[in-house]
Design a protein around this motif. Structure first.
Motif, PDB file in Angstrom:
ATOM      1  N   ARG A  78      50.690 -21.693 -33.254  1.00  0.00           N
ATOM      2  CA  ARG A  78      50.136 -21.096 -32.598  1.00  0.00           C
ATOM      3  C   ARG A  78      49.896 -22.141 -31.296  1.00  0.00           C
ATOM      4  O   ARG A  78      49.917 -23.893 -30.479  1.00  0.00           O
ATOM      5  CB  ARG A  78      48.409 -21.489 -33.068  1.00  0.00           C
ATOM      6  N   GLY A  79      49.760 -21.330 -29.619  1.00  0.00           N
ATOM      7  CA  GLY A  79      49.745 -22.014 -28.804  1.00  0.00           C
ATOM      8  C   GLY A  79      48.017 -21.939 -28.200  1.00  0.00           C
ATOM      9  O   GLY A  79      47.293 -21.654 -28.260  1.00  0.00           O
ATOM     10  N   ARG A  80      48.005 -22.416 -26.765  1.00  0.00           N
ATOM     11  CA  ARG A  80      47.141 -22.749 -26.176  1.00  0.00           C
ATOM     12  C   ARG A  80      46.293 -20.809 -25.888  1.00  0.00           C
ATOM     13  O   ARG A  80      44.818 -21.102 -25.729  1.00  0.00           O
ATOM     14  CB  ARG A  80      46.647 -23.795 -24.754  1.00  0.00           C
ATOM     15  N   TYR A  81      46.964 -19.890 -25.653  1.00  0.00           N
ATOM     16  CA  TYR A  81      46.522 -18.624 -25.048  1.00  0.00           C
ATOM     17  C   TYR A  81      46.121 -18.220 -27.273  1.00  0.00           C
ATOM     18  O   TYR A  81      45.027 -17.899 -27.035  1.00  0.00           O
ATOM     19  CB  TYR A  81      47.580 -17.792 -25.566  1.00  0.00           C
ATOM     20  N   ASP A  82      46.433 -19.171 -28.351  1.00  0.00           N
ATOM     21  CA  ASP A  82      45.423 -18.220 -28.469  1.00  0.00           C
ATOM     22  C   ASP A  82      44.205 -19.246 -29.465  1.00  0.00           C
ATOM     23  O   ASP A  82      43.342 -18.685 -29.715  1.00  0.00           O
ATOM     24  CB  ASP A  82      46.428 -19.059 -30.569  1.00  0.00           C
ATOM     25  N   ARG A  83      44.512 -21.009 -28.473  1.00  0.00           N
ATOM     26  CA  ARG A  83      43.293 -21.647 -28.810  1.00  0.00           C
ATOM     27  C   ARG A  83      42.270 -20.826 -28.257  1.00  0.00           C
ATOM     28  O   ARG A  83      40.882 -20.875 -28.122  1.00  0.00           O
ATOM     29  CB  ARG A  83      43.617 -22.211 -29.008  1.00  0.00           C
ATOM     30  N   TYR A  84      42.690 -20.708 -26.134  1.00  0.00           N
ATOM     31  CA  TYR A  84      41.524 -20.905 -25.830  1.00  0.00           C
ATOM     32  C   TYR A  84      41.645 -19.408 -25.157  1.00  0.00           C
ATOM     33  O   TYR A  84      40.228 -18.519 -24.122  1.00  0.00           O
ATOM     34  CB  TYR A  84      41.647 -21.585 -24.150  1.00  0.00           C
ATOM     35  N   GLY A  85      42.380 -18.361 -25.733  1.00  0.00           N
ATOM     36  CA  GLY A  85      41.314 -17.079 -24.831  1.00  0.00           C
ATOM     37  C   GLY A  85      43.357 -16.383 -24.414  1.00  0.00           C
ATOM     38  O   GLY A  85      43.936 -18.097 -23.719  1.00  0.00           O
TER      39      GLY A  85
ATOM     40  N   ARG B 214      35.494 -22.940 -26.568  1.00  0.00           N
ATOM     41  CA  ARG B 214      35.415 -23.609 -27.690  1.00  0.00           C
ATOM     42  C   ARG B 214      36.660 -23.531 -28.313  1.00  0.00           C
ATOM     43  O   ARG B 214      36.977 -22.104 -28.052  1.00  0.00           O
ATOM     44  CB  ARG B 214      34.415 -24.019 -28.545  1.00  0.00           C
ATOM     45  N   PRO B 215      38.573 -23.788 -28.651  1.00  0.00           N
ATOM     46  CA  PRO B 215      39.132 -23.271 -29.276  1.00  0.00           C
ATOM     47  C   PRO B 215      38.484 -22.988 -30.472  1.00  0.00           C
ATOM     48  O   PRO B 215      38.082 -23.761 -30.957  1.00  0.00           O
ATOM     49  CB  PRO B 215      39.469 -24.417 -29.372  1.00  0.00           C
ATOM     50  N   ASP B 216      39.445 -21.372 -30.580  1.00  0.00           N
ATOM     51  CA  ASP B 216      39.350 -21.284 -32.167  1.00  0.00           C
ATOM     52  C   ASP B 216      40.577 -21.319 -32.583  1.00  0.00           C
ATOM     53  O   ASP B 216      41.553 -21.034 -32.815  1.00  0.00           O
ATOM     54  CB  ASP B 216      39.886 -19.496 -31.701  1.00  0.00           C
ATOM     55  N   ASP B 217      39.900 -22.782 -33.273  1.00  0.00           N
ATOM     56  CA  ASP B 217      40.840 -23.702 -34.641  1.00  0.00           C
ATOM     57  C   ASP B 217      40.854 -23.034 -36.036  1.00  0.00           C
ATOM     58  O   ASP B 217      39.384 -22.573 -36.498  1.00  0.00           O
ATOM     59  CB  ASP B 217      41.241 -24.709 -34.339  1.00  0.00           C
ATOM     60  N   PRO B 218      41.801 -22.888 -37.245  1.00  0.00           N
ATOM     61  CA  PRO B 218      40.927 -22.340 -38.093  1.00  0.00           C
ATOM     62  C   PRO B 218      40.483 -23.061 -38.640  1.00  0.00           C
ATOM     63  O   PRO B 218      39.552 -22.824 -39.635  1.00  0.00           O
ATOM     64  CB  PRO B 218      42.727 -21.851 -39.138  1.00  0.00           C
ATOM     65  N   ILE B 219      40.466 -24.594 -38.976  1.00  0.00           N
ATOM     66  CA  ILE B 219      39.944 -25.510 -39.402  1.00  0.00           C
ATOM     67  C   ILE B 219      39.660 -26.260 -38.345  1.00  0.00           C
ATOM     68  O   ILE B 219      39.487 -26.663 -37.029  1.00  0.00           O
ATOM     69  CB  ILE B 219      41.120 -27.037 -39.692  1.00  0.00           C
ATOM     70  N   GLY B 220      38.141 -26.730 -38.407  1.00  0.00           N
ATOM     71  CA  GLY B 220      37.458 -26.847 -37.501  1.00  0.00           C
ATOM     72  C   GLY B 220      37.002 -28.199 -36.932  1.00  0.00           C
ATOM     73  O   GLY B 220      36.866 -28.695 -36.048  1.00  0.00           O
TER      74      GLY B 220
END
Lengths: 309, 187
Positions: free
Chosen positions: B162-169, B176-182
């Motif tokens: 996962r890169g930053r585009y996965d996390r921040y759109g 808020r980053p979209d992380d599988p683990i909070g």
């Protein structure tokens, strides 16, 4: 503070003291538990003795496919690690051995507990044990660096890795006052090192006891005793590192060491009773994002202080 | 005399546990045999008076072998000795290489004209060793440290799926980053 010509503490005395402190911690936990459960707290003082007697006569449960040598090694290693770590903890002016690298020795022996818990989890050939063992390693990786920096900061303030020198450097002001963040991080990681209180996930109830799920009888007794001994040792080491060792009015040094150790140990046991278990995936981020930068900042502040002084 | 006894015990122990690594049929046992071998090798450092280095070797070896056992068990074909599997590959070749290497090193012990000791050992050998390594080469050490650290960060970045585009759109506008683990900080 710690004279080089002082006669060393005998290993037997150390074992007895460690046993008494560990029993005290177990009894304290039992009393707190009894009070919250509504049963008689006074009779809980003897609960660890009753439990020990029960475990001594309990028949050992066998698990199919267990890796017995590693399993037994894991159980035995826990109290051994506690005793080896305790060898550099001074009682007033004397320690079993005031090594020139005592602080590093203490950390190295503490870390043997990682092996112990993982082996306990692995050897049992049980999924609960295995998950518990892995949880302990995850937890360890999250607190070990802040823990090391807390130890390093105390050694840095004294300019020596010898525990006796660390005590001597606190004649004017205790390191708990001079470096409060390092002290707090030490206490947090001390709880985690003994997988106690909020850090008891490796032996958590959601895992049916985790790494402690399968050991029974005398194996379980050794495991529980080792865990309380480890808790007692990390509490005792807080005294020479941050609380001025045996310094105090009226009473001799050894009694002040014991009093302070008992206070720290009591606080750790009480925290263990009050604070719920933290999840490992949550604590990992706290360890790396909060504790580690905080411990580095504290080390920086102390380094500057040492340079300026 | 005592030192000789300790050294011999450690030497024999190190070789025996090193051999055990290839004999035991389980990744967990092999890891702890290897750890024992390293610990036996750390004690002679203490005998040399290098107490800091010796204790540090014990500390680092215990920690890194505990990390390693997790990965060994995870990646190896035969984690718990459930299936018979030889730990040795290319038996004849490796035996020959080991025998030749041992013969060369052992003959070196007797053939090399070792210099006689001049002067006496210093009070703190660890300090002198550190100064010899670090003193004039501080810049090199710091650069090497930075390169090592950059390598670690780069390899983690490259291997993380996962890169930053996965996390921040796609336009990095997510707060808020979209992380599988909070994570524990409520981000």
């Amino acid at each position: 503070m710690v004279e080089s010509d002082a006669s060393p503490l005998s290993l037997l005395t150390l074992l007895v003291l460690l046993g008494v402190l560990a029993y005290g911690a177990a009894a304290g936990a039992a009393v707190l538990h009894a009070r919250s459960a509504g049963t008689a707290p006074a009779s809980a003082v003897a609960a660890p003795a009753r439990e020990s007697a029960r475990l001594l006569v309990q028949r050992r449960r066998t698990v199919p496919g267990a890796d017995t040598p590693l399993w037994r090694l894991g159980g035995v290693l826990l109290p051994v690690a506690a005793v080896l770590a305790a060898m550099v903890v001074p009682l007033g002016p004397v320690a079993v051995s005031d090594l020139s690298v005592g602080v590093v020795w203490f950390n190295a022996m503490e870390v043997l507990a990682w092996c112990a818990v993982w082996l306990l989890g692995w050897g049992a050939n049980s999924v609960w044990g295995l998950v518990g063992g892995y949880r302990f390693l995850v937890q360890g990786l999250s607190y070990e660096l802040p823990h090391m920096f807390a130890l390093t900061t105390a050694a840095l303030g004294a300019g020596s890795l010898r525990v006796g020198d660390v005590v001597a450097a606190q004649e004017e002001v205790w390191f708990a006052v001079l470096m409060p963040a390092a002290f707090a991080i030490y206490l947090v990681s001390a709880l985690a090192m003994a997988f106690w209180g909020p850090f008891d996930a490796p032996v958590g109830r959601d895992l049916a006891g985790g790494a402690a799920a399968e050991p029974s009888g005398v194996d379980r007794l050794v495991l529980l005793a080792g865990r309380y001994m480890l808790l007692a040792v990390v509490a005792a080491m807080a005294v020479p590192l941050f609380l001025g060792g045996g310094a105090g009015p009226l009473l001799p040094g050894w009694s002040w060491s014991l009093v302070k150790t008992a206070v720290v140990l009591g606080a750790l046991v009480w925290i263990g009773h009050r604070v719920p278990t933290v999840r490992m995936d949550r604590f990992t981020e706290v360890g790396w994002m909060v504790l580690l930068p905080l411990s580095l900042l504290q080390a920086l502040v102390v380094s500057v202080l040492v340079l300026v002084r | 005399m005592a030192e000789t006894v300790v050294f011999v015990v450690c030497a024999v122990g190190a070789v025996a546990s090193g051999t055990a690594v290839f004999v035991v049929d389980s990744m967990a046992r092999a890891t702890f045999a290897l750890l024992a071998s390293f610990l036996f090798a750390a004690v002679p450092l203490l005998l040399l008076g290098l107490s800091y280095l010796g204790v540090l070797v014990i500390l680092m070896m215990v920690m890194e072998m505990m990390v390693m056992v997790v990965f060994m068990v995870m990646y190896m074909m035969n984690p718990a000795g459930l299936m018979p599997m030889s730990m040795v590959h290319n038996k004849a070749g490796s035996l020959a290489v080991a025998a030749v290497a041992f013969a060369v090193l052992a003959s070196g012990v007797f053939l090399v004209p070792w210099p006689a000791r001049q002067g006496s050992p210093p009070a703190d050998p660890t300090l002198l060793l550190a100064e010899a390594i670090m003193g004039p080469h501080m810049l090199v050490m710091m650069l090497v440290g930075m390169v090592l650290f950059a390598t670690m960060v780069a390899s983690v970045v490259l291997s993380a799926p996962r890169g930053r585009y996965d996390r921040y759109g796609d336009d990095l506008r997510r707060h808020r980053p979209d992380d599988p683990i909070g994570g524990g900080l409520g981000r």
